[in-house]
Design a protein around this motif. Structure first.
Motif, PDB file in Angstrom:
ATOM      1  N   LEU A  93       0.839  -1.198   0.000  1.00 33.36           N
ATOM      2  CA  LEU A  93       0.000   0.000   0.000  1.00 33.36           C
ATOM      3  C   LEU A  93       0.873   1.245   0.000  1.00 33.36           C
ATOM      4  N   THR A  94       0.554   2.181  -0.876  1.00 37.42           N
ATOM      5  CA  THR A  94       1.276   3.455  -0.911  1.00 37.42           C
ATOM      6  C   THR A  94       0.338   4.574  -0.465  1.00 37.42           C
ATOM      7  N   GLY A  95       0.898   5.701  -0.121  1.00 39.31           N
ATOM      8  CA  GLY A  95       0.092   6.828   0.320  1.00 39.31           C
ATOM      9  C   GLY A  95       0.050   6.912   1.835  1.00 39.31           C
ATOM     10  N   SER A  96      -0.827   7.745   2.339  1.00 40.90           N
ATOM     11  CA  SER A  96      -0.919   7.958   3.778  1.00 40.90           C
ATOM     12  C   SER A  96      -2.375   7.946   4.222  1.00 40.90           C
ATOM     13  N   TYR A  97      -2.545   7.781   5.510  1.00 43.25           N
ATOM     14  CA  TYR A  97      -3.846   7.697   6.160  1.00 43.25           C
ATOM     15  C   TYR A  97      -4.779   6.750   5.415  1.00 43.25           C
ATOM     16  N   ASN A  98      -4.389   5.509   5.445  1.00 40.51           N
ATOM     17  CA  ASN A  98      -5.184   4.471   4.820  1.00 40.51           C
ATOM     18  C   ASN A  98      -5.503   3.370   5.832  1.00 40.51           C
ATOM     19  N   PHE A  99      -6.363   2.445   5.425  1.00 38.35           N
ATOM     20  CA  PHE A  99      -6.721   1.308   6.258  1.00 38.35           C
ATOM     21  C   PHE A  99      -6.279   0.039   5.529  1.00 38.35           C
TER      22      PHE A  99
END
Length: 434
Positions: free
Chosen positions: A133-139
């Motif tokens: 998973l890339t990016g931020s503030y994810n589940f």
């Protein structure tokens, strides 16, 4: 797709195409008939809503089969990533293995089974592979990214989780609210601590432990503390070392050996019931299928009538025919030769075929007796060569007798033998099961 979609007669999924057709009706029930290999394709997550505008509230029974090599490359605008994007209220997945998943996601909610799960249920499922998973503030979770008021029991994951820079990431489920976990294991590695994730856990990032309103219930669930030494054991989840997890015996009385297999030196695995194992087709299984009540009833009724009708026809032919006896005998020997060639099945299969014929012959004895005078007059011209052919024919029938275990030859006259073999010659001889 076979089936009617009810719980007792679910739609039967056998191919990738049929798997992708689940959104035709999210209220229906589905079952996998065989393993499905998705190698070489990019799986498009099943949409949030079906064609009627409803979320998935039906059931998917994996039947202890596997969906293998599911690869998903999610785009930036994909909010939900997984086999399903989301599960709706009452949606159920059970007895299913996702093997070798390879998921790359930029979405907010990512899990192998579903990105988000609301009031769903998971029972006897497992997943292996890698999720990045890339990016931020994810589940992010190996099963689901986020779940609310859902129940998970007798499940395990062994997934390598690779995350971004912030969010809720868990080795089993990313974020859980008012859910329950019973006998669930998170066995894979996740690199949340190494990447300084803001909220991460080897089992679940946030179980809302201590919050009476939203906390989840956890019973007999563990993560591998050898693989993830900095994991968070809070919320009822307990840590076990690899050695403790591979001890080879149930962890306590709640871990049933009817559900779980424990082998020393190995992680526990789910047991596949014997009734679902794929059997190798052998002669015995063919015979069993042939003798099954459903097939037997239909075949017996049709075959019995066919035998009687055809024997009647042959009897009429015998009475009315003026052909020479030698011609009769050549036909008989020809039929006997073909019959002997096909006697290559087991005793049980031959018996199951011959016995109805014996019964039919016995039923027709009175007819044969009534026409015996005519038959005798038709046979007076039988040559000595024909008599030798009859002897050869009796030897062929004796061969069948030795398989069936019931003597036919002594009770049959020449004309009765002819009638039986003409019946066989006309297309009802033995055949080898497929």
């Amino acid at each position: 797709m076979l089936g009617t979609g009810t719980l007792s007669d679910p739609y039967q999924i056998t191919t990738r195409t049929e798997l992708s057709q689940i959104p035709n009706d999210y209220s229906a029930h589905y079952i996998l008939v065989n393993d499905i290999d998705l190698t070489g394709t990019n799986w498009i997550p099943l949409p949030v809503y079906d064609k009627k505008g409803f979320m998935f509230t039906g059931s998917l029974n994996g039947n202890f089969k596997r969906i293998m090599n599911m690869k998903i490359v999610g785009a930036l605008n994909d909010s939900y990533i997984g086999l399903f994007k989301r599960l709706g209220k009452g949606g159920s997945i059970k007895n299913l293995g996702l093997v070798g998943v390879d998921i790359s996601s930029q979405g907010h909610y990512t899990g192998a089974f579903a990105g988000n799960d609301y009031q769903g249920s998971f029972e006897k499922n497992y997943v292996t592979g890698t999720i990045k998973l890339t990016g931020s503030y994810n589940f992010l979770g190996s099963f689901t990214g986020q779940m609310s008021e859902s129940n998970y029991s007798d499940c395990y994951s062994n997934v390598n989780l690779i995350g971004g820079t912030g969010g809720n990431y868990g080795g089993f489920v990313g974020y859980a609210q008012k859910g329950s976990f019973k006998r669930c294991l998170a066995l894979g590695y996740y690199n949340g601590i190494a990447n300084n994730w803001t909220s991460s856990g080897a089992f679940c990032a946030n179980l809302n432990y201590g919050n009476v309103t939203y906390q989840s219930i956890v019973e007999d669930s563990h993560y591998d503390s050898t693989v993830n030494p900095k994991g968070n054991p809070a919320g009822g989840v307990t840590a076990k070392t690899t050695a403790q997890l591979k001890v080879g015996t149930p962890y306590n009385a709640n871990w049933s050996t009817n559900t779980w297999s424990f082998v020393a030196g190995q992680y526990p695995s789910l047991i596949v019931p014997l009734s679902t194992l794929k059997a190798t087709k052998t002669v015995s299984t063919h015979v069993a299928d042939f003798l099954s009540s459903h097939v037997l009833e239909k075949v017996a009724s049709i075959t019995s009538v066919s035998h009687v009708n055809e024997l009647d026809i042959e009897w009429e032919k015998l009475i009315k025919s003026n052909r020479e006896a030698s011609t009769y005998m050549r036909d008989i020997v020809s039929g006997a030769s073909r019959s002997v060639q096909v006697v290559k099945v087991t005793k049980e299969a031959v018996t199951s075929y011959i016995v109805p014929i014996i019964s039919d012959v016995e039923t027709m004895i009175q007819k044969f007796k009534m026409g015996s005078a005519t038959v005798t007059s038709s046979s007076e011209g039988v040559s000595s060569e024909a008599q030798r052919e009859v002897t050869s024919l009796r030897q062929a029938l004796t061969f069948i007798d030795s398989i069936v275990g019931k003597s036919l030859t002594p009770a049959l006259s020449v004309n009765q033998i002819e009638t039986i073999l003409k019946h066989i010659e006309n297309g009802t001889g033995l055949s080898t099961p497929n």
